[in-house]
Each structure stands twice: as structure tokens, then as C-alpha cells.
Design an enzyme around this catalytic site. Sequence first.
Site, PDB file in Angstrom:
ATOM      1  CE  LYS A 237      -1.446   3.104   2.416  1.00 28.77           C
ATOM      2  NZ  LYS A 237      -1.506   4.250   1.496  1.00 28.77           N
TER       3      LYS A 237
ATOM      4  CD  GLU B 126      13.234   0.540  11.178  1.00 28.00           C
ATOM      5  OE1 GLU B 126      13.966   1.420  11.676  1.00 28.00           O
ATOM      6  OE2 GLU B 126      13.023  -0.541  11.755  1.00 28.00           O
TER       7      GLU B 126
ATOM      8  CB  CYS C 271      13.975   9.292   8.329  1.00 25.47           C
ATOM      9  SG  CYS C 271      14.999   8.192   7.375  1.00 25.47           S
TER      10      CYS C 271
ATOM     11  CD  GLU D 193      10.475  13.085  11.599  1.00 26.03           C
ATOM     12  OE1 GLU D 193       9.303  12.696  11.562  1.00 26.03           O
ATOM     13  OE2 GLU D 193      11.428  12.432  11.133  1.00 26.03           O
TER      14      GLU D 193
END
Length: 516
Positions: A205, A286, A320, A416
Site C-alpha cells: 500500500k 521504521e 528521516c 520532528e
Amino acid sequence: MPTPFANEPFTDFSNPENKHAMEQALADVAAQFGAEYPIVLGGEHITCEKKIRSINPSKTSEVVGSAQKGTPDMVETALDAAEKAFETWRFTPATERADLCFNLAAEMRRRKYELASWMVYEIGKSWAEADGDVAEAIDFCEFYGREALRWGEVRQSLPYPNETNVLVYQPLGVGAAIPPWNFPLAILAGVTIGPAAAGNTMILKPASDTPVIAAKFMEMVEKVGFPKGVINFLTGSGSDVGETLITNPRVRFVNFTGSREVGLHIVEESGKTRPGQKWIKRVAVEMGGKDATIVDAEADIDAAVEGVAMAAFGFQGQKCSACSRAIVDAKLYDAFLEKLVARVKTITVGPVNDPENFMGPVSSKAAFDKIRSYIEIGKKEGRLMCGGEGNDKTGLFIQPTVIADVAPTARIAQEEIFGPVLAVIKAQDFDDAISIFNGTDYGLTGGVFTKSRDKIERAKRECYCGNFYVNRKITGALVAVQPFGGYNMSGTCSKAGGHDYMGLFLEAKAVCERIS
Ligand code: NAP
Ligand code: MG
């Protein structure tokens, strides 16, 4: 046997031939804008009433293509196809599975410029970033193909009288692959092909911001001949199709890369045993980071400036691994800041089909708004040194932003942001720097600039993160060279592109046969 693994080289766009090839590919791809791409379940191409429109963030009036907005009920169809395919794929020799991975890599290599061009348009990667994304996708296919062969070897156990004892690794079953938009080919290929190479069948997906490059991946999967149902392609929204997928008891494991919020939700949901579920669902998640670079008093200041600027603003800070905190020793804080700001001011921002622009747009209007609101918070939490402005008239552009004098506990030093915003934090000394470095919930990437051997050794030991770099930028991990994945709220440390990765999607079987 295949040749030993080697990383795919990056394209040198200063070579006029390569530059021309990329210009040609960008034009060819632009001529294909607006096409529609199907869902593919068990080899069947399916269209839906509703569509997901993919927008060019460099020019938001431009529709790159559209994908199907799949519905939650399609998850069962996908599972039927994947379960059926698993019955043969699980027993398909590793050499055949590996060959398909190598053929997929070869197809990507042939279409390198084209694939990079789709990412330039669909998600605003610069030429170099898009090329790097394709190279990493090729690396994953080449690496996991070889890993399938390695894990496929039968291992002899300790000899025992009158018996043969071996250990074999077998695949788990049907897995859900749920990648993010920020490495829309590389991570997508990695989270799908890794487990599939091991003999699992997958329901992929993709992220809704990047369905077109995902569809190109699926086209290649079909073209090189993966058996129907081994990789199923189900576009749709995360909150309904994704949610239905990860909560389904027939899904054996979830391989996710994305935000902390969604990742933790998947961990929680996967911990529930639902009616009909026979196994403990495995999860690899992750997630995000608040990655830092320590600039020590004994650093080469120019190298540090370059390393921090590249890691903070490459792909608009939307990696990231991006450096979002520079932790600078008080002794060279002012000098570093001055040079850094001067360097950042030279960064060009604009549509990335033009290779002169180092930075492109951010991914979506939602991301644009979120980053802008963090910049407002940052202006209160520190001193705005450069950037700060955004402009979404034609594309979603935000200037590279440096905010200095930020407290280690400030929101912009803890949360973040996932955009071009760097917090600069002053450290009293090296001890203080390490403690600030480790003072977040995350633990993904990090680094140090220093000429001191003692401090290098200390930082290597004490900085708590999955990928640590000394005297270089903290982004750009290479498959097999720097296996990738982090600690704490950065994830389950899967180490994508490393020798442990495939083990996450296998289970060991000890087989004993009496021989007399
Ligand atoms: P995201 O919003 O978490 O989305 C990731 C994927 O999850 C998308 O495919 C999304 O689909 C899907 N999703 C959303 N809600 C879901 C649900 N309830 N159930 C199942 N799936 C669901 O993350 P993103 O914005 O795409 O990516 C950025 C994040 O990824 C950043 O935090 C970044 O640090 C992280 N990241 C981490 C790594 C690493 O290796 N540690 C690498 C790259 C990126 P939709 O798109 O349809 O919502
Ligand atoms: Mg887009």
C-alpha cells in the site's frame, strides 16, 4: 552465483551526455502526465470510482497522474490473491526468486532517467536526489536477491550420532508493505522486495502522495515476471485501506516505514490477537528522527558547515536522516553560525526540473502548513538567522531556515518537523554536547565533527543512534555499507540493507532425520 554486491553508481550530471539524457527523460515523462494507474491484485488490473490525484509540488496546478482510491473491502481480495500465491512462492527455489530481483534491478537500471524524472515531478526531488533514490532501489533489489540465496542455504547443525540435523529458514506468509512518500521508489522497493525475496507474498500500500512512481514499480514487477499475487498493489488512503490491512488477522507481518504516530499505532494494533488469528503478528516499524550533528571545539569548521548544511537541507530536510539539530561547542559557536548562515543563503530554491535549484518544494500543502507553523514556534524559541519565508502561489516552497540559540528542550529541538528547518544549539563543552545529543526520544542518525581522536572514540561509543557518522554529513546511507535503522522512537532498528534484515521475515526450522 551472482557477482559480489556493489552499489549502483550515481549519475554525473556535469557530463553533458547525462544531462541531455535527463532533460530528454523529463520531457518524455511530462508528455505522459495525467495518465491513470490501476490497482493490481493477483495480476488483475482494477479501477475504482474514486481516484487519488498526484500533484507536482513544484507546480501545484499540474496533475502528474492519478491512481485508484481503493476501498477497505479490497483488502480481502488482496489477501486471497497473496495467500494463494504464497502456496507456490514459498517453495519456489531461492535462485528463481533472486533472479527475479536481479531482473527487476536491471529493468530499473534501463529506465533510470525515466524513474528519476517521475520523482522530480511527483515529489520534488532534485535531479541528484532522484537519481540517488533510483540507485538505492536498484541496490535493494540486488542486495536482497543475494540475501535470499544466502538465507536459503541449508545450515548443518552440530553433528549428532545416527541423525542428520539441519536448520532451514522459511518465509512467514502474507505481509503488508507500507512505505512513506519521501523515498517513494527506494524504500517502497526495499520494504516490498526484501520480504518477497525471502519467499513471502506482499500487499503493497504505497503512500498517497506518490502513487505514480509506485505504479511504475508495479509495472516493472509485472514486466520482469514475478508470479501473479506475489506482489499485490493496493493504492488507497492510509486511514481506511491501510488501517484495514494492518488490523486484519490474515496478515502475518507488517513492514512499515513512516511517521512515529502511525508506526506506534501499528505496533499497538499488531499486538492484539483477533478472532481467527493463529500467530503473533510481526512488525518492523521504521519511524522519524531528531537527528543531530555535534560540532566540537576542535572541528574543521568549513567541513562542519558543509556537512550540516547538506544534511539539513538536501531534499528540503525531508529525509528521516536529515540533520535537524546542530549542537555546537560554545568556543566556536559564533564563528560556525556566521559561516553556516552565509552558506545556507547561497542555497537555491525553486522547481526541481531546473537542475540549478538545489532545494525544491515540500511534499504537500499539509506539510507546507505544518512546517510554517513550526517556523513560527521556532521564531519564539530562538533567533531566526535566515529563511523563515514560504511561498505557495505556484509551488510549495519554503526557504532553508536556521534558528539559533535554541534550548535543547525547546519544541523545535525535540519534535520532528520534516522540513528545511535547522535548530542550532549551544553546548558548554563536549560532555554537554553528548548529553544534548542523547536528549530526545529518537535515535536514528547523528554525527560529530572533531579532529580529536579521543572525542571521536567517545562519540562513537556514547551517541545513541543507529547510524553514526564522523566528520561527514549524516544523510546518504548506502545499502550494505551503512545498514539503516534506529533506536527508541525511531523504530525497531530493522537495518534495511544489512545482513540481518531478511531474518525479520523468516522463521527458522530445525529438521532432524534419523539415519539408522
Ligand atoms: P506516514 O504519514 O506515517 O505514512 C506512511 C505510510 O503509512 C503511508 O503509506 C500512509 O498512507 C500509511 N498510513 C497512514 N495511516 C495509516 C494507518 N492508520 N494504517 C496503515 N497505514 C497508514 O509517514 P509519511 O509522511 O509518509 O513519511 C514521513 C515519515 O517517515 C517521517 O516521520 C520520516 O522520518 C519517516 N521515515 C523514516 C524512515 C526510517 O527509515 N526510519 C525512512 C523514511 C521516512 P497515506 O499516504 O495514504 O496516508
Ligand atoms: Mg505529489
